[in-house]
Design a protein around this motif. Structure first.
Motif, PDB file in Angstrom:
ATOM      1  N   THR A 572     -33.848  28.120 -21.937  1.00 31.70           N
ATOM      2  CA  THR A 572     -35.013  27.505 -21.831  1.00 31.70           C
ATOM      3  C   THR A 572     -36.496  28.555 -22.277  1.00 31.70           C
ATOM      4  O   THR A 572     -36.517  29.434 -21.951  1.00 31.70           O
ATOM      5  CB  THR A 572     -35.332  27.576 -20.026  1.00 31.70           C
ATOM      6  N   VAL A 573     -37.232  27.505 -23.047  1.00 31.32           N
ATOM      7  CA  VAL A 573     -38.586  28.193 -23.428  1.00 31.32           C
ATOM      8  C   VAL A 573     -39.751  27.394 -22.818  1.00 31.32           C
ATOM      9  O   VAL A 573     -39.572  26.144 -22.798  1.00 31.32           O
ATOM     10  CB  VAL A 573     -38.721  27.974 -24.854  1.00 31.32           C
ATOM     11  N   SER A 574     -40.535  28.248 -22.252  1.00 34.49           N
ATOM     12  CA  SER A 574     -41.614  27.516 -21.496  1.00 34.49           C
ATOM     13  C   SER A 574     -42.754  28.741 -21.216  1.00 34.49           C
ATOM     14  O   SER A 574     -42.673  29.781 -21.057  1.00 34.49           O
ATOM     15  CB  SER A 574     -41.226  27.091 -20.159  1.00 34.49           C
ATOM     16  N   HIS A 575     -44.130  28.178 -21.262  1.00 35.36           N
ATOM     17  CA  HIS A 575     -45.269  28.937 -20.889  1.00 35.36           C
ATOM     18  C   HIS A 575     -45.435  29.059 -19.360  1.00 35.36           C
ATOM     19  O   HIS A 575     -46.143  29.672 -18.918  1.00 35.36           O
ATOM     20  CB  HIS A 575     -46.443  28.196 -21.538  1.00 35.36           C
ATOM     21  N   ARG A 576     -44.923  27.690 -18.679  1.00 35.69           N
ATOM     22  CA  ARG A 576     -45.057  27.858 -17.188  1.00 35.69           C
ATOM     23  C   ARG A 576     -44.242  28.916 -16.336  1.00 35.69           C
ATOM     24  O   ARG A 576     -43.000  28.564 -16.455  1.00 35.69           O
ATOM     25  CB  ARG A 576     -44.752  26.561 -16.878  1.00 35.69           C
ATOM     26  N   ALA A 577     -44.925  29.614 -15.442  1.00 34.38           N
ATOM     27  CA  ALA A 577     -43.921  30.497 -14.754  1.00 34.38           C
ATOM     28  C   ALA A 577     -43.186  29.706 -13.830  1.00 34.38           C
ATOM     29  O   ALA A 577     -42.232  30.332 -13.510  1.00 34.38           O
ATOM     30  CB  ALA A 577     -45.116  31.112 -13.958  1.00 34.38           C
ATOM     31  N   SER A 578     -43.758  28.674 -13.300  1.00 35.92           N
ATOM     32  CA  SER A 578     -42.974  27.509 -12.384  1.00 35.92           C
ATOM     33  C   SER A 578     -41.908  27.197 -12.799  1.00 35.92           C
ATOM     34  O   SER A 578     -40.562  27.032 -12.299  1.00 35.92           O
ATOM     35  CB  SER A 578     -43.938  26.762 -11.782  1.00 35.92           C
ATOM     36  N   THR A 579     -41.710  27.001 -14.323  1.00 38.66           N
ATOM     37  CA  THR A 579     -40.635  26.543 -15.234  1.00 38.66           C
ATOM     38  C   THR A 579     -39.681  27.507 -15.087  1.00 38.66           C
ATOM     39  O   THR A 579     -38.239  27.329 -14.900  1.00 38.66           O
ATOM     40  CB  THR A 579     -40.770  25.795 -16.258  1.00 38.66           C
ATOM     41  N   VAL A 580     -39.876  28.839 -15.681  1.00 38.12           N
ATOM     42  CA  VAL A 580     -38.878  29.781 -15.664  1.00 38.12           C
ATOM     43  C   VAL A 580     -38.389  30.486 -14.611  1.00 38.12           C
ATOM     44  O   VAL A 580     -37.339  31.614 -14.651  1.00 38.12           O
ATOM     45  CB  VAL A 580     -39.467  30.794 -16.895  1.00 38.12           C
ATOM     46  N   ALA A 581     -39.213  30.462 -13.480  1.00 41.60           N
ATOM     47  CA  ALA A 581     -39.004  31.237 -12.336  1.00 41.60           C
ATOM     48  C   ALA A 581     -37.476  30.831 -11.793  1.00 41.60           C
ATOM     49  O   ALA A 581     -36.960  31.860 -11.166  1.00 41.60           O
ATOM     50  CB  ALA A 581     -39.945  30.845 -11.101  1.00 41.60           C
ATOM     51  N   SER A 582     -36.942  29.811 -11.898  1.00 46.32           N
ATOM     52  CA  SER A 582     -35.571  29.582 -11.259  1.00 46.32           C
ATOM     53  C   SER A 582     -34.362  29.841 -12.259  1.00 46.32           C
ATOM     54  O   SER A 582     -33.278  29.781 -11.943  1.00 46.32           O
ATOM     55  CB  SER A 582     -35.415  27.994 -11.226  1.00 46.32           C
ATOM     56  N   SER A 583     -34.850  30.542 -13.613  1.00 43.22           N
ATOM     57  CA  SER A 583     -33.777  31.108 -14.292  1.00 43.22           C
ATOM     58  C   SER A 583     -33.136  32.282 -13.807  1.00 43.22           C
ATOM     59  O   SER A 583     -33.655  33.065 -13.047  1.00 43.22           O
ATOM     60  CB  SER A 583     -34.309  30.940 -15.636  1.00 43.22           C
ATOM     61  N   ASP A 584     -31.910  32.627 -14.326  1.00 38.81           N
ATOM     62  CA  ASP A 584     -31.141  33.843 -13.979  1.00 38.81           C
ATOM     63  C   ASP A 584     -31.973  35.159 -14.458  1.00 38.81           C
ATOM     64  O   ASP A 584     -32.035  36.321 -13.855  1.00 38.81           O
ATOM     65  CB  ASP A 584     -29.735  33.841 -14.261  1.00 38.81           C
ATOM     66  N   ARG A 585     -32.387  34.828 -15.546  1.00 38.25           N
ATOM     67  CA  ARG A 585     -32.920  36.264 -16.286  1.00 38.25           C
ATOM     68  C   ARG A 585     -34.126  35.536 -16.986  1.00 38.25           C
ATOM     69  O   ARG A 585     -34.369  34.322 -17.601  1.00 38.25           O
ATOM     70  CB  ARG A 585     -32.051  36.977 -17.106  1.00 38.25           C
ATOM     71  N   ILE A 586     -35.127  36.410 -17.135  1.00 41.85           N
ATOM     72  CA  ILE A 586     -36.286  36.095 -18.155  1.00 41.85           C
ATOM     73  C   ILE A 586     -36.257  37.086 -19.167  1.00 41.85           C
ATOM     74  O   ILE A 586     -36.224  38.351 -18.841  1.00 41.85           O
ATOM     75  CB  ILE A 586     -37.688  36.058 -17.314  1.00 41.85           C
ATOM     76  N   ILE A 587     -36.389  36.707 -20.459  1.00 44.25           N
ATOM     77  CA  ILE A 587     -36.414  37.767 -21.541  1.00 44.25           C
ATOM     78  C   ILE A 587     -37.698  37.534 -22.292  1.00 44.25           C
ATOM     79  O   ILE A 587     -38.147  36.097 -22.638  1.00 44.25           O
ATOM     80  CB  ILE A 587     -35.329  37.216 -22.661  1.00 44.25           C
ATOM     81  N   ALA A 588     -38.643  38.336 -22.328  1.00 43.30           N
ATOM     82  CA  ALA A 588     -40.038  38.302 -22.939  1.00 43.30           C
ATOM     83  C   ALA A 588     -39.837  38.842 -24.303  1.00 43.30           C
ATOM     84  O   ALA A 588     -39.542  39.931 -24.520  1.00 43.30           O
ATOM     85  CB  ALA A 588     -40.937  39.287 -21.947  1.00 43.30           C
ATOM     86  N   LEU A 589     -40.489  37.930 -25.232  1.00 43.26           N
ATOM     87  CA  LEU A 589     -40.431  38.561 -26.760  1.00 43.26           C
ATOM     88  C   LEU A 589     -41.799  39.038 -27.134  1.00 43.26           C
ATOM     89  O   LEU A 589     -42.678  38.721 -26.486  1.00 43.26           O
ATOM     90  CB  LEU A 589     -40.040  37.345 -27.467  1.00 43.26           C
TER      91      LEU A 589
END
Length: 589
Positions: A572-589
Motif C-alpha cells: 500500500t502506498v498512501s499519504h494518509r496515516a489512517s490508511t497505513v496504520a493497519s499494515s503489518d509494517r511501514i517502510i519510509a522511503l
C-alpha cells in the motif's frame, strides 16, 4: 515583443510530419504504414482488380457507344443486334462491378482502419509498460483523425491509382492493335503527362508543406499567447501580438497563393497534354480512314478518339491525386512518429491488466485469452539494488526491501521520493535502470523471478494494481469485473463473491450499466468496484496506490478495513496515516 512572441518568431519548432514532403523521402511515411498493412495485401489487390474491371467495363460501354454512333452516321444504318447485346451486357457488368467495388472497398476500409488503430493502441500500451507515457489526449485525438484520412487512401486511393495505370495500359494496347501510330502517340503523351505530374508534384508538395508549417506555427504561437493571457494584459502586448499574427497570416496567404498557382499550372499542363493526345489520335485516325482498305474504317474514328479519352481519364485523376498527397504524407508522418516513439519492453509485452484491449463496440466485454486462474498463493517481493532513471529528473535509488508472502506493508515518504515509481517497477509496468525487484512464493523465498522473466499472462493475472486514477469503463458491472481476466475464468459466482467482498452487492448488481467512467457513482463506490475488479482475479500480490486519497473518512475506514481482511500480499502506498496504520509494517522511503 513578449518572450512568447519572440520565441515563436525565432524558434521554428517542428511537429512530426513537418518535413514529410522533403525531397528524397516524399512518400516514406506512407510506405512505413503500408508495411503494417501486410495482412491486407490480398484484399487490396482484389479491390484494385475489381476497380480495374469496372473501368474496363465503363470503357467498353463508351467506346461501343461511340462506335455505334459512328456506324449509324457514316453508314446510315443501325448497328447489328450483336452490338446491342454486347452493350447491354457491358452495362450489366458495370453495374455489378460498381456495387461489388463499393462493398469490398468499404469492408477493406474498416479493416484497414481497425488494423492501424490496433497498432497505434499497442504502441501506447508499450509506452505504459516502459513508463514512457509521452502521448497526450490531443496527440492521440490527432492521430486518430489522421487514421481516418489514411484509411481512405489505403483502402480506396491506392486501388484507384493502380487501376488507373492498368486501364491506361489496356486502352493504349487496344489502340495500338487498331493502329500502331495512334497507340504510340497515346503512350508517349501519357508518359509525358505522368512525368510532368511527378515533376510538379515535388514543388506542389513543398508549397503545401510550407503552408502547413506556417499554419502550425501560427497555431502554436496563438496557443502560447492564450496560455499567458495574464502577461499579455499586464504588459499591454495585445497590439504587438495582433501585428505578429497578421504577419504570420500574410505569410500563410503567400504560401496558399503559391500552392494554388502550382496547382493551376499542373491542371493546365494536364489539360494541354490531354487535348494534344486526343487531337493526335483524331488526326491519325482521319488520315488512316482516308486510305482505302485501312484497318481504321471511317466509322471507327470516333471510337478510337473515345478509347484514347477513356484511357487518359483515370490517368489524369491519378496525376491529380499525386499532386495532393502532402496532407496525407503529414498525417502518415505523425502516426509513424507515434508508433516509432514506442517500443515494447521485450517480447510478449502487452498492456496492463486494467487497460481494455480491442476495438469492439463494448470494450469492457473483451477478455485476455488464457487458462483458468489458479488458486491464490501469495507472492512476496524482494528489492535489491533497484534504481530507475527518469529522463530529465535524475535517478531514484531504493534501499533493500523484503515483503514476505501474505504480509501487508505500507510504503510512505514525501512527494517525489519515488513511491509510485517503485510500485510500477514491482508490478513490471516499468523497467529498472539497474538492480531488480523479485517476486517469490513461500516455497522459493531465496529464488523467485523478476517481473520481466514472468510470462506476461501469468504476471497480469497474479499482480493487480489499483490506484486513485483507476477507472471504470462503459458497460455492465460484470463486464468491468471480468476486464483483464482469462476468457471463462470468472463465473457469476466469482463476480458475486468479489462484489460481496467489497460490500457492494447491496447497492449494485452485475447487470447494472455503469455509463461512461462510472460517473453516476460516488468516489467511494468507484473505489470499491475497482478493488472488486482486482480481487475477482484472485491476485497473489495486490498493489494499492493512494486508493483512499479522494475518499471521506467513513469510506476510507471501510476500504481500509476491507484491505486488512485480505489474505494476499498487499503493498500500500498512501499519504494518509489512517490508511497505513493497519499494515503489518511501514517502510519510509
Amino acid at each position: 515583443m513578449s518572450a512568447t512572441a519572440d520565441a515563436a518568431r525565432t524558434h521554428e519548432d517542428h511537429t512530426p510530419g513537418d518535413h514529410a514532403g522533403e525531397p528524397g523521402a516524399p512518400v516514406r511515411p506512407l510506405l512505413v504504414l503500408l508495411r503494417l498493412l501486410r495482412p491486407m495485401v490480398l484484399p487490396m489487390l482484389w479491390t484494385g482488380l475489381v476497380s480495374w474491371a469496372g473501368w474496363l467495363a465503363l470503357m467498353a460501354i463508351t467506346v461501343m457507344g461511340a462506335w455505334g454512333v459512328g456506324h449509324a452516321v457514316v453508314l446510315g444504318e443501325l448497328p447489328p443486334s450483336g452490338f446491342w447485346w454486347g452493350l447491354g451486357a457491358a452495362v450489366v457488368v458495370r453495374v455489378l462491378l460498381t456495387w461489388h467495388e463499393m462493398d469490398v472497398s468499404h469492408a477493406l476500409a474498416y479493416r484497414v482502419l481497425d488494423l492501424l488503430r490496433m497498432h497505434l493502441f499497442d504502441s501506447y500500451a508499450a509506452r505504459v509498460v516502459e513508463g514512457r507515457q509521452a502521448h497526450s489526449g490531443d496527440a492521440a485525438s490527432t492521430a486518430l483523425t489522421d487514421l481516418e484520412k489514411l484509411e481512405f487512401f489505403y483502402a480506396h486511393t491506392i486501388a484507384q491509382m493502380a487501376s488507373a495505370v492498368l486501364t491506361f495500359g489496356a486502352g493504349a494496347a487496344a489502340l495500338w492493335l487498331l493502329d500502331a501510330a495512334m497507340g504510340a502517340a497515346l503512350l508517349a503523351l501519357g508518359a509525358v503527362l505522368m512525368a510532368s505530374s511527378l515533376f510538379l508534384r515535388r514543388r506542389m508538395t513543398r508549397a503545401g508543406q510550407a503552408q502547413q508549417e506556417e499554419t502550425n506555427r501560427l497555431s502554436r504561437f496563438l496557443t502560447d499567447v492564450l496560455g499567458n493571457a495574464r502577461d499579455v494584459l499586464s504588459f499591454s502586448l495585445a497590439g504587438r501580438i495582433v501585428e505578429e499574427s497578421a504577419r504570420r497570416t500574410a505569410r500563410i496567404s503567400r504560401q496558399e497563393r503559391r500552392a494554388a498557382l502550382l496547382e493551376s499550372l499542373a491542371s493546365g499542363v494536364r489539360d494541354l497534354l490531354t487535348v494534344t493526345a486526343l487531337l493526335l489520335v483524331l488526326l491519325l485516325g482521319l488520315r488512316r480512314a482516308a486510305v482505302p482498305e485501312s484497318a481504321v474504317a471511317p466509322e471507327m474514328v470516333a471510337a478510337a478518339v473515345t478509347l484514347a479519352m477513356m484511357s487518359l481519364a483515370p490517368l489524369i485523376g491519378a496525376a491529380d491525386t499525386l499532386g495532393k498527397l502532402h496532407p496525407l504524407q503529414a498525417s502518415a508522418a505523425r502516426v509513424a512518429a507515434q508508433l516509432d516513439d514506442a517500443g515494447p519492453a521485450g517480447p510478449d509485452t502487452t498492456a496492463s491488466s486494467t487497460t481494455p484491449r480491442g476495438h469492439d463496440h463494448d470494450d469492457a466485454a473483451l477478455h485476455t485469452p488464457g487458462p483458468t486462474l489458479a488458486a491464490p498463493a501469495p507472492w512476496g517481493v524482494r528489492v535489491s539494488g533497484l534504481r530507475h532513471r527518469h529522463p530529465g529528473r535524475g535517478e531514484l535509488r531504493y534501499p533493500e526491501i523484503t515483503v514476505r508472502p501474505g504480509e501487508h506493508v505500507a510504503i510512505t515518504g514525501p512527494s517525489g521520493v519515488g513511491k509510485t515509481t517503485l510500485i510500477n517497477l514491482v508490478a513490471g509496468l516499468w523497467r529498472p535502470s539497474a538492480g531488480e525487484a523479485v517476486l517469490f512464493g513461500a516455497d522459493d523465498p531465496e529464488s523467485g523471478r523478476s517481473p520481466e522473466k514472468i510470462p506476461e499472462e501469468e504476471l497480469r493475472a497474479r499482480v493487480a494494481v489499483v490506484d486513485q486514477e483507476s477507472r471504470l469503463f462503459r458497460g455492465t458491472v460484470a463486464q468491468n469485473l471480468r476486464l483483464g481476466a482469462p476468457e471463462g475464468a470468472l463465473t457469476k459466482a466469482d463476480l458475486h463473491h468479489a462484489l460481496a467482498a467489497v460490500e457492494a452487492d447491496e447497492w449494485i448488481s452485475l447487470d447494472d450499466e455503469l455509463g461512461e467512467t462510472g460517473l453516476r457513482l460516488s468516489g467511494g463506490q468507484r473505489a470499491r468496484l475497482c478493488l472488486a475488479r482486482a480481487l475477482a482475479r484472485r491476485p497473489a500480490l495486490l498493489i494499492l496506490d493512494e486508493v483512499t486519497a479522494s475518499l471521506d473518512a467513513e469510506s476510507e475506514a471501510d476500504i481500509t478495513a476491507l484491505i486488512r481482511s485480505l489474505d494476499c500480499t498487499v503493498l500500500t502506498v498512501s499519504h494518509r496515516a489512517s490508511t497505513v496504520a493497519s499494515s503489518d509494517r511501514i517502510i519510509a522511503l
